[in-house]
Design a protein around this motif. Structure first.
Motif, PDB file in Angstrom:
ATOM      1  N   LEU A 160       0.832  -1.195   0.000  1.00 41.88           N
ATOM      2  CA  LEU A 160       0.000   0.000   0.000  1.00 41.88           C
ATOM      3  C   LEU A 160       0.873   1.254   0.000  1.00 41.88           C
ATOM      4  CD1 LEU A 160      -3.080   0.620   0.122  1.00 41.88           C
ATOM      5  CD2 LEU A 160      -2.808   0.886   2.591  1.00 41.88           C
ATOM      6  N   ASN A 161       0.422   2.283  -0.703  1.00 46.45           N
ATOM      7  CA  ASN A 161       1.159   3.534  -0.760  1.00 46.45           C
ATOM      8  C   ASN A 161       1.475   4.034   0.646  1.00 46.45           C
ATOM      9  OD1 ASN A 161       1.090   6.712  -0.758  1.00 46.45           O
ATOM     10  ND2 ASN A 161       1.671   6.091  -2.825  1.00 46.45           N
ATOM     11  N   PRO A 162       2.740   4.360   0.944  1.00 48.92           N
ATOM     12  CA  PRO A 162       3.108   4.762   2.316  1.00 48.92           C
ATOM     13  C   PRO A 162       2.330   5.973   2.832  1.00 48.92           C
ATOM     14  CG  PRO A 162       5.063   4.317   1.008  1.00 48.92           C
ATOM     15  CD  PRO A 162       3.907   4.295   0.061  1.00 48.92           C
ATOM     16  N   VAL A 163       2.077   6.947   1.966  1.00 46.27           N
ATOM     17  CA  VAL A 163       1.334   8.140   2.391  1.00 46.27           C
ATOM     18  C   VAL A 163      -0.111   7.772   2.742  1.00 46.27           C
ATOM     19  CG1 VAL A 163       0.526  10.425   1.710  1.00 46.27           C
ATOM     20  CG2 VAL A 163       2.805   9.633   0.997  1.00 46.27           C
ATOM     21  N   LEU A 164      -0.732   6.964   1.890  1.00 41.05           N
ATOM     22  CA  LEU A 164      -2.095   6.523   2.166  1.00 41.05           C
ATOM     23  C   LEU A 164      -2.146   5.683   3.435  1.00 41.05           C
ATOM     24  CD1 LEU A 164      -5.069   6.214   1.386  1.00 41.05           C
ATOM     25  CD2 LEU A 164      -4.408   4.284  -0.085  1.00 41.05           C
ATOM     26  N   PHE A 167      -2.053   7.895   6.481  1.00 40.14           N
ATOM     27  CA  PHE A 167      -3.334   8.558   6.682  1.00 40.14           C
ATOM     28  C   PHE A 167      -4.361   7.602   7.288  1.00 40.14           C
ATOM     29  CE2 PHE A 167      -7.592   9.567   5.014  1.00 40.14           C
ATOM     30  CZ  PHE A 167      -7.777  10.832   5.556  1.00 40.14           C
ATOM     31  N   LEU A 168      -4.431   6.376   6.776  1.00 36.88           N
ATOM     32  CA  LEU A 168      -5.405   5.411   7.284  1.00 36.88           C
ATOM     33  C   LEU A 168      -5.102   5.013   8.726  1.00 36.88           C
ATOM     34  CD1 LEU A 168      -5.808   3.089   4.147  1.00 36.88           C
ATOM     35  CD2 LEU A 168      -7.364   4.878   4.950  1.00 36.88           C
ATOM     36  N   VAL A 169      -3.823   4.818   9.036  1.00 41.91           N
ATOM     37  CA  VAL A 169      -3.444   4.470  10.410  1.00 41.91           C
ATOM     38  C   VAL A 169      -3.771   5.612  11.352  1.00 41.91           C
ATOM     39  CG1 VAL A 169      -1.491   3.950  11.932  1.00 41.91           C
ATOM     40  CG2 VAL A 169      -1.679   2.812   9.724  1.00 41.91           C
ATOM     41  N   CYS A 171      -6.139   7.855  10.968  1.00 40.06           N
ATOM     42  CA  CYS A 171      -7.599   7.875  11.143  1.00 40.06           C
ATOM     43  C   CYS A 171      -8.049   6.797  12.127  1.00 40.06           C
ATOM     44  CB  CYS A 171      -8.289   7.682   9.793  1.00 40.06           C
ATOM     45  SG  CYS A 171      -8.143   9.084   8.663  1.00 40.06           S
ATOM     46  N   ALA A 172      -7.477   5.613  12.004  1.00 41.60           N
ATOM     47  CA  ALA A 172      -7.852   4.510  12.895  1.00 41.60           C
ATOM     48  C   ALA A 172      -7.477   4.821  14.341  1.00 41.60           C
ATOM     49  CB  ALA A 172      -7.175   3.216  12.429  1.00 41.60           C
ATOM     50  N   ASN A 173      -6.294   5.401  14.533  1.00 42.37           N
ATOM     51  CA  ASN A 173      -5.865   5.702  15.901  1.00 42.37           C
ATOM     52  C   ASN A 173      -6.700   6.831  16.504  1.00 42.37           C
ATOM     53  OD1 ASN A 173      -4.093   4.684  17.831  1.00 42.37           O
ATOM     54  ND2 ASN A 173      -2.661   6.376  17.566  1.00 42.37           N
ATOM     55  N   ALA A 174      -7.081   7.814  15.692  1.00 40.06           N
ATOM     56  CA  ALA A 174      -7.970   8.868  16.179  1.00 40.06           C
ATOM     57  C   ALA A 174      -9.326   8.293  16.553  1.00 40.06           C
ATOM     58  CB  ALA A 174      -8.124   9.951  15.107  1.00 40.06           C
ATOM     59  N   ALA A 175      -9.785   7.294  15.798  1.00 46.03           N
ATOM     60  CA  ALA A 175     -11.045   6.636  16.133  1.00 46.03           C
ATOM     61  C   ALA A 175     -10.932   5.883  17.458  1.00 46.03           C
ATOM     62  CB  ALA A 175     -11.445   5.683  15.014  1.00 46.03           C
ATOM     63  N   PHE A 176      -9.754   5.288  17.724  1.00 45.33           N
ATOM     64  CA  PHE A 176      -9.538   4.638  19.020  1.00 45.33           C
ATOM     65  C   PHE A 176      -9.662   5.660  20.150  1.00 45.33           C
ATOM     66  CE2 PHE A 176      -7.387   0.851  17.129  1.00 45.33           C
ATOM     67  CZ  PHE A 176      -8.154  -0.095  17.787  1.00 45.33           C
ATOM     68  N   GLY A 197       4.451   9.853  14.295  1.00 44.89           N
ATOM     69  CA  GLY A 197       5.064   8.622  14.771  1.00 44.89           C
ATOM     70  C   GLY A 197       5.183   7.556  13.697  1.00 44.89           C
ATOM     71  N   PHE A 198       4.160   7.412  12.866  1.00 43.44           N
ATOM     72  CA  PHE A 198       4.208   6.386  11.834  1.00 43.44           C
ATOM     73  C   PHE A 198       5.194   6.759  10.730  1.00 43.44           C
ATOM     74  CE2 PHE A 198       2.634   3.472   8.591  1.00 43.44           C
ATOM     75  CZ  PHE A 198       2.389   2.339   9.351  1.00 43.44           C
ATOM     76  N   TYR A 199       5.272   8.054  10.404  1.00 41.59           N
ATOM     77  CA  TYR A 199       6.271   8.503   9.427  1.00 41.59           C
ATOM     78  C   TYR A 199       7.676   8.216   9.948  1.00 41.59           C
ATOM     79  CZ  TYR A 199       9.188  11.647   6.656  1.00 41.59           C
ATOM     80  OH  TYR A 199      10.185  12.171   5.859  1.00 41.59           O
ATOM     81  N   LEU A 200       7.902   8.506  11.225  1.00 51.18           N
ATOM     82  CA  LEU A 200       9.207   8.237  11.828  1.00 51.18           C
ATOM     83  C   LEU A 200       9.506   6.743  11.827  1.00 51.18           C
ATOM     84  CD1 LEU A 200      11.612   9.553  13.271  1.00 51.18           C
ATOM     85  CD2 LEU A 200      10.385   9.204  15.432  1.00 51.18           C
ATOM     86  N   ARG A 201       8.501   5.936  12.095  1.00 53.40           N
ATOM     87  CA  ARG A 201       8.691   4.476  12.084  1.00 53.40           C
ATOM     88  C   ARG A 201       9.095   4.002  10.691  1.00 53.40           C
ATOM     89  NH1 ARG A 201       3.981  -0.038  13.462  1.00 53.40           N
ATOM     90  NH2 ARG A 201       5.039  -1.802  12.494  1.00 53.40           N
ATOM     91  N   GLN A 202       8.407   4.470   9.664  1.00 54.17           N
ATOM     92  CA  GLN A 202       8.738   4.057   8.300  1.00 54.17           C
ATOM     93  C   GLN A 202      10.168   4.447   7.934  1.00 54.17           C
ATOM     94  OE1 GLN A 202       5.420   6.058   6.354  1.00 54.17           O
ATOM     95  NE2 GLN A 202       4.458   4.093   5.864  1.00 54.17           N
TER      96      GLN A 202
END
Length: 300
Positions: A160-164, A167-169, A171-176, A197-202
């Motif tokens: 999956l595209n890293p930028v997408l 964004f999806l992760v 959104c999911a974490n904000a929903a949590f 955080g996810f950008y830094l992880r990648q």
């Protein structure tokens, strides 16, 4: 990754389900001579088959496959070509033995290989495709050359595209955060913190940094950004935002696979995965605790 001729068992090491059925029980060899051809149409040898199965099994494990699934898949492929297989899976390596059965119980040909398991990000799309390929080999009688082509095509499918994905992760974490009664300012902070955080992880994983250090730094960075809600008193639930900001790092798939492995009797792999996941959770907690110490947050 080397191939060596072998006789007998793995010097007393326990093997996993030699010539097993899909439910794990032993079954007699079913032949499979119609599909037992190599890439050039010649009679398939154990050396050719073991090279394919060991790469197949290692890829399946690296993509997040359950140990029992890998065991069944290897058995299914070997039976389709008229061979038997013995498989021993360890935390970082797998040992595989392919046997050509013969009358009298003495193997006509036997090859043994040891292969490293290359860890990677969980990819259930690849796991499902590889599982479907194993069934195609068994049901459609694919030659080894055709199986290799399909395997290469599966591995070539881009992720999956890293930028997408970021964004999806986010959104999911904000929903949590909203699930834990966080208000809109808290959800916004979690969204921004997760993106960071996810950008830094990648990036850190791309640069080859150790996974445990990566999880600590990502937890620290995400919680530090979310802690602005506590410092600036943004919204009514800033502590919820800070706590939820690191949830995207929780290694849920390794924890699930660990429990499934233990329940299926693969205790060594299950305990190993459980320890690895627990170590990552400790790193996440240390990153969050460091932020709380620096920002003077007493509790969440």
């Amino acid at each position: 990754m080397g191939l060596i001729n072998g006789q007998g068992s793995f010097n007393g090491l326990p093997t996993v389900a030699a010539v097993c059925s899909d439910n794990g029980s032993s079954i007699p060899d079913q032949g499979g001579a119609s599909a037992a051809t190599g890439a050039d149409g010649a009679v398939l040898t154990a050396k050719e088959l073991i090279e394919f199965i060991q790469v197949f099994s290692s890829t399946l494990l690296g993509a997040g496959g359950q140990t029992t699934r890998v065991d069944r898949t290897a058995c299914r492929i070997a039976r389709a070509y008229g061979f038997e297989v013995e498989l021993a899976i360890f935390p970082k390596h797998l040992m595989l033995s392919v046997i050509k059965p013969a009358e009298g119980g003495i193997p006509a040909e036997r090859r043994t290989a040891v292969s490293s398991i290359v860890s990677g990000a969980p990819n259930f799309q690849r796991v499902a495709a590889l599982n479907a390929l194993s069934w195609s080999i068994a049901d459609e009688g694919l030659s080894l050359g055709e199986a290799r082509q399909r395997f290469s095509a599966i591995c070539a499918v881009p992720t999956l595209n890293p930028v997408l994905l970021r964004f999806l992760v986010a959104c999911a974490n904000a929903a949590f955060c909203g699930l834990f009664n966080g208000d809109l300012p808290a959800m916004g902070l979690v969204f921004a913190a997760t993106l960071l955080g996810f950008y830094l992880r990648q990036k850190l994983l791309h640069w080859g940094l150790d996974l445990k250090v990566t999880f600590f730094l990502c937890s620290f960075a995400a919680s530090l950004l979310a802690s602005l809600g506590v410092v600036l008193q943004l919204g009514n639930t800033p502590q919820t935002a800070m706590a939820a900001s690191v949830l995207f790092l929780i290694p849920g798939i390794p924890l699930i696979n660990a429990m499934l492995d233990i329940l299926d009797g693969h205790v060594l792999m299950g305990v190993s995965r459980l320890i690895q996941a627990s170590t990552l959770i400790i790193c996440i907690a240390l990153g969050l605790a460091t932020t709380m110490l620096l920002m003077g947050v007493d509790s969440l």
